[in-house]
Design a protein around this motif. Structure first.
Motif, PDB file in Angstrom:
ATOM      1  N   GLY A 261       0.811  -1.204   0.000  1.00  0.00           N
ATOM      2  CA  GLY A 261       0.000   0.000   0.000  1.00  0.00           C
ATOM      3  C   GLY A 261       0.844   1.254   0.000  1.00  0.00           C
ATOM      4  O   GLY A 261       2.074   1.218  -0.170  1.00  0.00           O
ATOM      5  N   SER A 262       0.209   2.387   0.177  1.00  0.00           N
ATOM      6  CA  SER A 262       0.892   3.678   0.249  1.00  0.00           C
ATOM      7  C   SER A 262       0.605   4.321   1.590  1.00  0.00           C
ATOM      8  O   SER A 262      -0.307   3.907   2.328  1.00  0.00           O
ATOM      9  N   ALA A 263       1.388   5.362   1.897  1.00  0.00           N
ATOM     10  CA  ALA A 263       1.276   5.982   3.224  1.00  0.00           C
ATOM     11  C   ALA A 263      -0.107   6.576   3.461  1.00  0.00           C
ATOM     12  O   ALA A 263      -0.638   6.527   4.571  1.00  0.00           O
ATOM     13  N   GLY A 264      -0.694   7.155   2.468  1.00  0.00           N
ATOM     14  CA  GLY A 264      -2.032   7.709   2.618  1.00  0.00           C
ATOM     15  C   GLY A 264      -2.064   9.162   3.040  1.00  0.00           C
ATOM     16  O   GLY A 264      -3.121   9.787   3.041  1.00  0.00           O
ATOM     17  N   ARG A 265      -0.920   9.733   3.441  1.00  0.00           N
ATOM     18  CA  ARG A 265      -0.872  11.150   3.833  1.00  0.00           C
ATOM     19  C   ARG A 265      -0.271  11.970   2.706  1.00  0.00           C
ATOM     20  O   ARG A 265       0.651  11.525   2.032  1.00  0.00           O
ATOM     21  N   ARG A 266      -0.785  13.167   2.526  1.00  0.00           N
ATOM     22  CA  ARG A 266      -0.307  14.064   1.478  1.00  0.00           C
ATOM     23  C   ARG A 266      -0.203  15.486   2.018  1.00  0.00           C
ATOM     24  O   ARG A 266      -0.949  15.883   2.918  1.00  0.00           O
ATOM     25  N   TRP A 267       0.787  16.214   1.491  1.00  0.00           N
ATOM     26  CA  TRP A 267       0.926  17.651   1.793  1.00  0.00           C
ATOM     27  C   TRP A 267       0.828  18.439   0.504  1.00  0.00           C
ATOM     28  O   TRP A 267       1.184  17.949  -0.573  1.00  0.00           O
ATOM     29  N   ARG A 268       0.353  19.656   0.646  1.00  0.00           N
ATOM     30  CA  ARG A 268       0.290  20.555  -0.495  1.00  0.00           C
ATOM     31  C   ARG A 268       1.518  21.436  -0.528  1.00  0.00           C
ATOM     32  O   ARG A 268       2.053  21.808   0.518  1.00  0.00           O
ATOM     33  N   GLY A 269       1.958  21.779  -1.736  1.00  0.00           N
ATOM     34  CA  GLY A 269       3.079  22.682  -1.861  1.00  0.00           C
ATOM     35  C   GLY A 269       4.409  21.996  -1.660  1.00  0.00           C
ATOM     36  O   GLY A 269       4.534  20.773  -1.716  1.00  0.00           O
ATOM     37  N   VAL A 270       5.435  22.827  -1.419  1.00  0.00           N
ATOM     38  CA  VAL A 270       6.801  22.352  -1.226  1.00  0.00           C
ATOM     39  C   VAL A 270       7.155  22.475   0.250  1.00  0.00           C
ATOM     40  O   VAL A 270       7.004  23.545   0.845  1.00  0.00           O
ATOM     41  N   ILE A 271       7.668  21.404   0.842  1.00  0.00           N
ATOM     42  CA  ILE A 271       8.019  21.370   2.264  1.00  0.00           C
ATOM     43  C   ILE A 271       9.535  21.393   2.381  1.00  0.00           C
ATOM     44  O   ILE A 271      10.231  20.633   1.711  1.00  0.00           O
ATOM     45  N   PRO A 272      10.105  22.268   3.256  1.00  0.00           N
ATOM     46  CA  PRO A 272      11.556  22.312   3.427  1.00  0.00           C
ATOM     47  C   PRO A 272      12.111  20.963   3.869  1.00  0.00           C
ATOM     48  O   PRO A 272      11.491  20.255   4.668  1.00  0.00           O
ATOM     49  N   VAL A 273      13.272  20.646   3.372  1.00  0.00           N
ATOM     50  CA  VAL A 273      13.911  19.384   3.742  1.00  0.00           C
ATOM     51  C   VAL A 273      14.209  19.344   5.225  1.00  0.00           C
ATOM     52  O   VAL A 273      14.075  18.313   5.889  1.00  0.00           O
TER      53      VAL A 273
ATOM     54  N   ARG B  96       0.450  27.381   7.852  1.00  0.00           N
ATOM     55  CA  ARG B  96       0.369  26.061   7.225  1.00  0.00           C
ATOM     56  C   ARG B  96      -0.004  24.960   8.190  1.00  0.00           C
ATOM     57  O   ARG B  96      -0.545  23.946   7.803  1.00  0.00           O
ATOM     58  N   LEU B  97       0.339  25.137   9.493  1.00  0.00           N
ATOM     59  CA  LEU B  97      -0.050  24.123  10.482  1.00  0.00           C
ATOM     60  C   LEU B  97      -1.493  24.273  10.903  1.00  0.00           C
ATOM     61  O   LEU B  97      -2.053  23.378  11.519  1.00  0.00           O
ATOM     62  N   LYS B  98      -2.065  25.462  10.681  1.00  0.00           N
ATOM     63  CA  LYS B  98      -3.470  25.645  11.007  1.00  0.00           C
ATOM     64  C   LYS B  98      -4.370  25.049   9.931  1.00  0.00           C
ATOM     65  O   LYS B  98      -5.573  24.996  10.104  1.00  0.00           O
ATOM     66  N   GLN B  99      -3.762  24.644   8.835  1.00  0.00           N
ATOM     67  CA  GLN B  99      -4.540  24.037   7.763  1.00  0.00           C
ATOM     68  C   GLN B  99      -4.392  22.516   7.812  1.00  0.00           C
ATOM     69  O   GLN B  99      -3.415  21.982   8.331  1.00  0.00           O
ATOM     70  N   ALA B 100      -5.331  21.860   7.243  1.00  0.00           N
ATOM     71  CA  ALA B 100      -5.295  20.389   7.222  1.00  0.00           C
ATOM     72  C   ALA B 100      -4.298  19.912   6.177  1.00  0.00           C
ATOM     73  O   ALA B 100      -4.134  20.543   5.152  1.00  0.00           O
ATOM     74  N   PRO B 101      -3.552  18.736   6.394  1.00  0.00           N
ATOM     75  CA  PRO B 101      -2.589  18.248   5.418  1.00  0.00           C
ATOM     76  C   PRO B 101      -3.217  17.665   4.166  1.00  0.00           C
ATOM     77  O   PRO B 101      -2.557  17.470   3.187  1.00  0.00           O
ATOM     78  N   THR B 102      -4.498  17.364   4.221  1.00  0.00           N
ATOM     79  CA  THR B 102      -5.150  16.779   3.041  1.00  0.00           C
ATOM     80  C   THR B 102      -6.238  17.695   2.560  1.00  0.00           C
ATOM     81  O   THR B 102      -6.900  18.376   3.356  1.00  0.00           O
ATOM     82  N   PRO B 103      -6.460  17.743   1.272  1.00  0.00           N
ATOM     83  CA  PRO B 103      -7.478  18.646   0.734  1.00  0.00           C
ATOM     84  C   PRO B 103      -8.864  18.330   1.248  1.00  0.00           C
ATOM     85  O   PRO B 103      -9.699  19.221   1.365  1.00  0.00           O
ATOM     86  N   ALA B 104      -9.201  17.077   1.574  1.00  0.00           N
ATOM     87  CA  ALA B 104     -10.558  16.703   1.965  1.00  0.00           C
ATOM     88  C   ALA B 104     -10.832  16.928   3.442  1.00  0.00           C
ATOM     89  O   ALA B 104     -11.970  16.863   3.875  1.00  0.00           O
ATOM     90  N   GLY B 105      -9.821  17.144   4.308  1.00  0.00           N
ATOM     91  CA  GLY B 105     -10.019  17.254   5.752  1.00  0.00           C
ATOM     92  C   GLY B 105     -10.579  18.601   6.160  1.00  0.00           C
ATOM     93  O   GLY B 105     -10.433  19.604   5.458  1.00  0.00           O
ATOM     94  N   PRO B 106     -11.187  18.694   7.349  1.00  0.00           N
ATOM     95  CA  PRO B 106     -11.708  19.981   7.829  1.00  0.00           C
ATOM     96  C   PRO B 106     -10.569  20.896   8.195  1.00  0.00           C
ATOM     97  O   PRO B 106      -9.490  20.477   8.562  1.00  0.00           O
TER      98      PRO B 106
END
Length: 734
Positions: free
Chosen positions: A467-479, A689-699
């Motif tokens: 399977g896959s991890a199932g978590r996604r982030w939007r944009g570019v995240i610093p290394v 960015r932390l006040k937003q949800a990591p996935t587009p479908a989440g609240p």
């Protein structure tokens, strides 16, 4: 036979060896038969080159011996008779020597014949000595006969060597003729002995005469027994003639002591010798005439037998080659089909099954073809291979289904665990917001951290099961944020030190996998190193991407283990549930292969292990540095806050210190001084960015586990540093 030889070679050897033996036997039989037959054609060369000259020599020697006997007896009427006899002997010897030296004669003679011919010539060379003694009259009658007899004996021994017929009947006829000629020689010796003694032989000469007569009497019937009727007739006529009987009676009386009438003896003995010589010569001509047609017949039979044998051998060779070639081709086709089955078909079927594709067993494993009409055993073997391949494909399909079922079950269990852990993290987050007591909050932080690690292990199970991890982030995240988030998932995260690194990031779709990959490597480094040593994490841009070094100061691994692990990371095999060791490396290899990341382990300068992770340039994007400067005024404690560069990114921790008594805000207003630990307020100081949800479908109000973990880790680290600063400054200022 070497085991590594091909089937074609072994079959060819199996057929060729008997054929070679057959050809060899045929060649030997043909050469022997033809050789013996061709020897018959040499009879003419032997007869004219050896037998005729030697027979003439024997006849002339008998004449010379009789003339020498007359000289010894003093009854020689013609003084020139001895000289003529000696001249005839010399001429015969010269002729024999000339024929013996010719190429035709030597090519017809065998080595044994040639040696005996040389012995005859050496005996002839002794004639001058014999003649000198005759002239000096030093010979007795017996000595005279004996000296000349040695030459005749060697010639008759040569005759026995010259028997070349392979026909038993002709061979017996030749032996009978030689014996008849010896009888003639014995009779000539008796005649010379009687003449030399002049009818008054002494006791020694009588004994010699008796011995010669006994030998002749015994040998003559034996010679006649070997001759057939035609060849025996002239000898029988002589044997039963009155002359021969009278001669025998005279000899018997002379041996018995009665006086011999020499004139009567001479007349009868000369006539008997003449008839016997004519019978020998006539029989020899007849025997020679018989040998030539017999030789021709033998040659014809030998040629026919050789041709028939050659045809049979050729037919055997052709049939053997065709049968061997057909059998070899059938076995070679079976071998090719078996190799194709083992190396191409079954691996392709297994690969398709692992990729989840539908497999048509009839198309993927067709029957093995080994020819139109194969040998029954080869056909049975091909059928057995067909059964084997069908069973193997069925087993592979069933195994793939079982493996897929197990993987699906593991994924379902892991997903359920993830869901429960996500709910548990949400509940812990609510409890943390409702708790003000530091000790309780610290326990909640630990529980939150344990839950986060449990979620990572569940995620690893999902990855191992396909399977896959199932978590996604939007944009570019610093290394650096990705590495800090990975370090926060490690049990001994306090020992992990992430050093500053360039402002680069990775796309959001790869963040979860890379964070999990780094977390596995960091936890491995922390687990196998001393508790008092740190785990260093450094990163920098290189020619082919972004390189991250994770270094520990543990005991390290031996060279063989390094090679095995690096090989597994470079080409990760399909996960085998039976292999429960180093599951972390299995996850790392799987994630690295998914994003073309290169992971290499080597020995660190401190004796531990250094993991080098090369993120390809396609996954690395440069990021702009923060544009809003911050007004930092020293205070008495260390706090942790966050700074953001855009939505969907992980927090970056910045440690700041401010001194003392009073501070002003951005509008120049005074901030009241606080004592003790800072009070935590919900959502205070968090980046956008932390006040937003990591996935587009989440609240919007729901925080991801990584964001909550980063916040808690930041608060806990800030508290620990605040306590350390407070202890160093002698307490907090009021």
């Amino acid at each position: 036979m070497a085991s590594g030889r091909s089937i074609r070679f072994k079959i060819s050897t199996l057929l060729v060896i008997p054929l070679i033996s057959l050809v060899g036997l045929w060649g030997f039989a043909a050469s022997t038969t033809l050789g013996d037959a061709l020897n018959l054609f040499k009879v003419d060369a032997i007869w004219t080159g050896v037998i005729d000259p030697s027979e003439s020599l024997v006849t002339n020697l008998q004449t010379e011996r009789l003339a020498s006997a007359e000289r010894l007896a003093g009854v020689q009427d013609d003084p020139e008779a001895l000289a003529r006899a000696r001249a005839a002997v010399d001429a015969s010897g010269k002729t024999l020597r000339q024929h013996a030296g010719s190429e035709d004669t030597r090519s017809a003679l065998t080595p044994d014949m040639q040696n005996q011919l040389e012995t005859v010539l050496e005996a002839v060379d002794r004639l001058p000595d014999i003649r000198a003694k005759v002239d000096d009259r030093v010979f007795t009658p017996g000595d005279l006969v004996t000296e000349y007899a040695r030459i005749a004996d060697e010639i008759h021994l040569l005759y026995s060597r010259l028997t070349v017929s392979t026909d038993l009947e002709l061979s017996l006829q030749a032996q009978g003729l030689i014996a008849a000629d010896e009888v003639r020689e014995l009779l000539a010796r008796e005649h010379a002995l009687v003449i030399a003694s002049n009818g008054r032989a002494g006791m020694r000469d009588v004994h010699l005469l008796a011995g010669i007569d006994g030998t002749r009497t015994y040998l003559f019937p034996k010679a006649l027994a070997n001759l057939d009727t035609e060849l025996r007739t002239p000898f029988e006529k002589l044997y039963y003639s009155p002359r021969y009987v009278t001669m025998e009676n005279l000899l018997e009386g002379y041996i018995a002591g009665r006086p011999m009438d020499v004139d009567l003896w001479r007349g009868i003995a000369d006539q008997v010798q003449t008839e016997l010589r004519e019978a020998v010569h006539g029989t020899g001509d007849k025997l020679l005439a018989r040998m030539e047609p017999a030789g021709t017949a033998i040659v014809v039979r030998a040629v026919l037998a050789g041709l028939i044998g050659l045809i049979a051998v050729t037919f055997s060779v052709v049939v053997s080659i065709r049968v061997g070639r057909r059998l070899a081709e059938e076995l070679a086709a079976l071998r090719r089909s078996a190799l194709e089955l083992a190396e191409v078909r079954l691996p392709d079927v297994v690969t398709k099954l692992r990729q989840g594709e539908t497999v048509d067993i009839a198309a993927e494993a067709p029957p093995i073809q080994v020819g139109e009409k194969p040998t029954s055993e080869v056909a049975d073997l091909a059928a057995a291979f067909d059964s084997v391949q069908s069973t193997a494909v069925d087993a592979a399909v069933e195994q793939a289904r079982l493996r897929e079922g197990v993987a699906e079950a593991l994924r379902n269990l892991a997903r359920r665990s993830q869901s429960l852990l996500q709910r548990q993290l949400k509940l812990l987050d609510e409890m943390q917001h409702q708790t003000e007591e530091p000790e309780a909050l610290e326990r909640l932080f630990k529980l939150d951290h344990l839950t986060t690690r449990m979620r990572r292990h569940a995620e690893g199970l999902v990855l191992l099961s396909g399977g896959s991890a199932g978590r996604r982030w939007r944009g570019v995240i610093p290394v650096e944020d990705v590495l800090s988030g990975a370090a926060a998932q490690v049990e001994e995260y306090t020992r992990v030190r992430v050093y500053p690194m360039p402002e680069v990031g990775v796309p959001g779709n790869a963040v979860a996998d890379l964070m999990h990959l780094f977390a596995e490597l960091i936890e491995n480094a922390a687990s196998f190193s001393s508790p008092e040593n740190e785990v260093s994490v450094r990163g920098e841009m290189v020619g082919r991407g972004f390189a991250v070094e994770i270094e520990d100061r543990g005991l390290g691994m031996d060279e063989a283990t390094f090679k095995a692990v690096n090989a597994r990371l470079a080409s990760p095999p399909e996960f085998d549930p039976a292999q429960t060791e180093r599951l972390g490396f299995a996850v790392v290899g799987m994630l690295a292969a998914r994003h073309d990341v290169k992971v290499t382990l080597k020995t660190s300068p401190y004796g531990g292990t250094t993991a080098i992770v090369l993120v390809p340039a396609e996954l690395v994007e440069p990021m702009a540095p923060p544009t809003q400067p911050m007004d930092l005024t020293p205070i008495s404690v260390s706090v942790v806050h966050t700074e953001t560069t855009g939505p969907g990114e992980l927090p970056r921790r910045i440690r700041t210190s401010r001194r003392a008594a009073q501070a002003q805000n951005a509008q120049g207003q005074a901030v009241p001084q606080q004592s003790g630990l800072p009070r935590r307020e919900r959502q205070t100081g968090l980046p956008q960015r932390l006040k937003q949800a990591p996935t587009p479908a989440g609240p919007a109000e729901e925080r991801t586990p990584e964001e909550a973990r980063a916040l808690l880790s930041s608060l806990q680290s800030g508290w620990q540093r605040g306590r350390q600063d407070s202890d160093q400054d002698g307490g907090s200022e009021q």
